[in-house]
Design a protein around this motif. Structure first.
Motif, short mmCIF file in Angstrom:
data_model
loop_
_atom_site.label_atom_id
_atom_site.label_comp_id
_atom_site.label_asym_id
_atom_site.label_seq_id
_atom_site.Cartn_x
_atom_site.Cartn_y
_atom_site.Cartn_z
N UNK A 55 -4.85 -12.17 -11.61
CA UNK A 55 -6.08 -12.93 -11.36
C UNK A 55 -5.94 -13.80 -10.12
N UNK A 56 -4.79 -14.46 -9.98
CA UNK A 56 -4.56 -15.30 -8.80
C UNK A 56 -4.58 -14.47 -7.53
N UNK A 57 -3.93 -13.31 -7.56
CA UNK A 57 -3.90 -12.45 -6.38
C UNK A 57 -5.29 -11.92 -6.05
N UNK A 58 -6.09 -11.60 -7.05
CA UNK A 58 -7.46 -11.13 -6.80
C UNK A 58 -8.27 -12.22 -6.09
N UNK A 59 -8.14 -13.46 -6.56
CA UNK A 59 -8.85 -14.58 -5.89
C UNK A 59 -8.36 -14.74 -4.45
N UNK A 60 -7.06 -14.62 -4.26
CA UNK A 60 -6.49 -14.80 -2.93
C UNK A 60 -6.86 -13.64 -2.00
N UNK A 61 -6.94 -12.43 -2.54
CA UNK A 61 -7.38 -11.29 -1.73
C UNK A 61 -8.82 -11.48 -1.28
N UNK A 62 -9.66 -11.99 -2.17
CA UNK A 62 -11.07 -12.20 -1.81
C UNK A 62 -11.22 -13.27 -0.72
N UNK A 63 -10.22 -14.11 -0.56
CA UNK A 63 -10.23 -15.15 0.48
C UNK A 63 -9.40 -14.74 1.70
N UNK A 64 -8.94 -13.48 1.71
CA UNK A 64 -8.14 -12.93 2.81
C UNK A 64 -6.86 -13.73 3.03
N UNK A 65 -6.18 -14.09 1.92
CA UNK A 65 -4.92 -14.82 2.00
C UNK A 65 -3.72 -13.90 1.77
N UNK A 66 -3.91 -12.86 0.96
CA UNK A 66 -2.85 -11.89 0.66
C UNK A 66 -3.47 -10.50 0.61
N UNK A 67 -2.59 -9.51 0.67
CA UNK A 67 -3.01 -8.12 0.50
C UNK A 67 -2.01 -7.42 -0.40
N UNK A 68 -2.54 -6.63 -1.34
CA UNK A 68 -1.69 -5.81 -2.21
C UNK A 68 -1.76 -4.38 -1.71
N UNK A 69 -0.62 -3.72 -1.72
CA UNK A 69 -0.55 -2.33 -1.27
C UNK A 69 0.34 -1.54 -2.21
N UNK A 70 -0.02 -0.29 -2.41
CA UNK A 70 0.83 0.60 -3.20
C UNK A 70 2.12 0.87 -2.46
N UNK A 71 3.18 1.06 -3.22
CA UNK A 71 4.46 1.43 -2.64
C UNK A 71 4.45 2.95 -2.49
N UNK A 72 4.56 3.45 -1.26
CA UNK A 72 4.40 4.88 -1.02
C UNK A 72 5.35 5.78 -1.79
N UNK A 73 6.57 5.36 -1.99
CA UNK A 73 7.56 6.25 -2.59
C UNK A 73 7.57 6.26 -4.12
N UNK A 74 6.79 5.40 -4.80
CA UNK A 74 6.81 5.49 -6.26
C UNK A 74 5.43 5.59 -6.90
N UNK A 75 4.37 5.39 -6.17
CA UNK A 75 3.03 5.62 -6.69
C UNK A 75 2.52 4.60 -7.69
N UNK A 76 3.38 4.08 -8.56
CA UNK A 76 2.93 3.09 -9.54
C UNK A 76 3.04 1.67 -9.03
N UNK A 77 4.01 1.43 -8.19
CA UNK A 77 4.33 0.08 -7.77
C UNK A 77 3.37 -0.46 -6.72
N UNK A 78 3.30 -1.76 -6.65
CA UNK A 78 2.51 -2.44 -5.63
C UNK A 78 3.30 -3.62 -5.11
N UNK A 79 3.16 -3.86 -3.82
CA UNK A 79 3.74 -5.04 -3.21
C UNK A 79 2.60 -5.93 -2.73
#
Length: 193
Positions: free
Chosen positions: A79-103
């Motif tokens: 929830x915190x990351x979603x709020x921060x993404x909407x304010x352009x403070x952070x970005x979440x991205x999938x980890x290319x080599x494992x498909x499930x993970x996100x950084x």
């Protein structure tokens, strides 16, 4: 039939210390947030997330590692990351080599706001927490907080690497997540976007 209470009640010094700690645990984050918002548009929790990401290897962490480092539940972190993404403070991205993970990593806007907030934040911490104390009291406070953190198995990885911690027993569950390299974290379902 009730079981008899087999511990002593808190004495007056312990009761006063306990109530002061509870009052500070409530007041400090609120006051930090007010100060930060006034100076930088960041809340205390946003500031904390971005600082931990900035200090992490490669400037990013798996979402589950961030949650662990913050001592938060997965849902609170999401929830915190979603709020921060909407304010352009952070970005979440999938980890290319494992498909499930996100950084997650801070955006340039998040980094800029941290840089802007840092001097006033440092001034607040110095003025509020350390100026009222002597150097000896600061040392005693640090040792007391460390003892309590170890008893509660708090993740101490966010303690600045240059700080020297007194040696002592520490639970294996009090991990050093923030000091490990991103690729050393196993993927988990908690990392999903």
């Amino acid at each position: 039939m009730s079981r008899p209470f087999d511990r002593q009640w808190l004495d007056s010094d312990q009761q006063r210390a306990w109530r002061l700690l509870i009052a500070l645990m409530s007041a400090l984050p609120q006051r930090l947030s007010r100060e930060l918002v006034a100076d930088s548009e960041l809340t205390f929790h946003e500031f904390d997330v971005i600082v931990r990401l900035k200090e992490a290897p490669e400037g990013q962490l798996r979402v589950s590692a961030l949650a662990s480092t913050l001592g938060w539940e997965r849902s609170r972190t999401s929830h915190q990351l979603a709020r921060m993404e909407s304010r352009d403070l952070v970005i979440r991205q999938r980890v290319p080599h494992d498909g499930r993970g996100a950084v997650v990593r801070p955006t340039q806007r998040g980094l800029d706001l941290i840089e802007h907030a840092a001097p006033a934040h440092l001034d607040f911490v110095q003025r509020t927490l350390f100026d009222p104390l002597t150097p000896e009291e600061t040392l005693i406070l640090g040792k007391a907080l460390l003892a309590m953190a170890r008893e509660l198995e708090v993740d101490l990885s966010s303690v600045e690497a240059s700080a020297t911690l007194p040696s002592g027993p520490r639970s294996a569950s009090a991990t050093t997540v923030g000091q490990q390299h991103l690729n050393q974290y196993p993927a988990s379902d908690e990392d999903e976007l």
